[in-house]
Design an enzyme around this catalytic site. Sequence first.
Site, mmCIF file in Angstrom:
data_model
loop_
_atom_site.group_PDB
_atom_site.id
_atom_site.type_symbol
_atom_site.label_atom_id
_atom_site.label_comp_id
_atom_site.label_asym_id
_atom_site.label_seq_id
_atom_site.Cartn_x
_atom_site.Cartn_y
_atom_site.Cartn_z
ATOM 1 C CG HIS A 126 -0.363 0.175 2.528
ATOM 2 N ND1 HIS A 126 -0.161 -0.873 3.392
ATOM 3 C CD2 HIS A 126 0.098 1.269 3.167
ATOM 4 C CE1 HIS A 126 0.389 -0.422 4.512
ATOM 5 N NE2 HIS A 126 0.565 0.877 4.401
ATOM 6 C CG ASP A 156 -0.159 -4.086 2.710
ATOM 7 O OD1 ASP A 156 0.335 -3.542 1.702
ATOM 8 O OD2 ASP A 156 -0.727 -3.462 3.614
ATOM 9 C CB SER A 230 3.445 1.497 5.923
ATOM 10 O OG SER A 230 2.219 1.333 6.580
#
Length: 275
Positions: A126, A156, A230
């Site tokens: 993402h 992911d 992230s």
Amino acid sequence: MRWGTILLALGTVLAALLAVALGVVLALRLQEPSDRPVLDPRVQLTVTPIPTLPPLDVTPVLSGTPTPAAASTPVATPLPVAAGQGDNPAHAAIGSVVLVRTPTGQGTGFAWASRGDALVLVTAAHVVEDNQRVLIIAPDGVAHPAEVLLRDPVVDIALLEVNDGLSLKPLARGDSRQLVPGDPLYVVGFALGTELLGDPTVTRGVLSGRRVVGGVEYLQTDAAMNPGNSGGPVLDGEGRVVGVAIAAIRNVEGIPMEGLNFAVTVEELMSVAES
């Protein structure tokens, strides 16, 4: 007497009809989907572009026509890394962690493997979104164009490749399934992107538990994760990668949560990277 019997019969029929109606309503309500939220940890930790950042012209790099200056001009001034003090599992990893920048956001990545003259890095899917090219800011502050080799939105995970001579030491790989709740974990990444200048942020916590969401294995930890984390590595007590920072649960039905942070396990990462 006859009217009394009739009224009693009508009352009985009406009561029966009311019971049937209530039963139908209850059955229909039971079939309706619940309004309660599903505890999905995919609250993404990618930080969007920060308006106060100085403008950065990365168009030549992202368009596929990099210039020599694009790969050699520092875009951030790194702070000197202090010598390691004592047993610090995260210290050696900092030199292998990079900032991942796209036209729409910033996240973290880390060196995964060397393939000839190319360097393969890991980040979260993402973070890169649908971009085929992104910009890597190395620990020395120099920008490098990177190709998106693979993007798996279910796990992911995304793999990036840099081909302009960037040389970083791939992080050692650990075994998340050997960990037990209470074992120490370290999260390394660029919390708030470039809002906090200098080296990546390091946070420490423990393995809180193991979770499976949508068939994907996660490590739950109380080690802090914030926007910008992230795609960053989660390390065990020996400094080995055991997960990739992905998400956090901030609140449930308006109730604030603390310490509910999630990382995709290194085994899930390897299943994607080696498929």
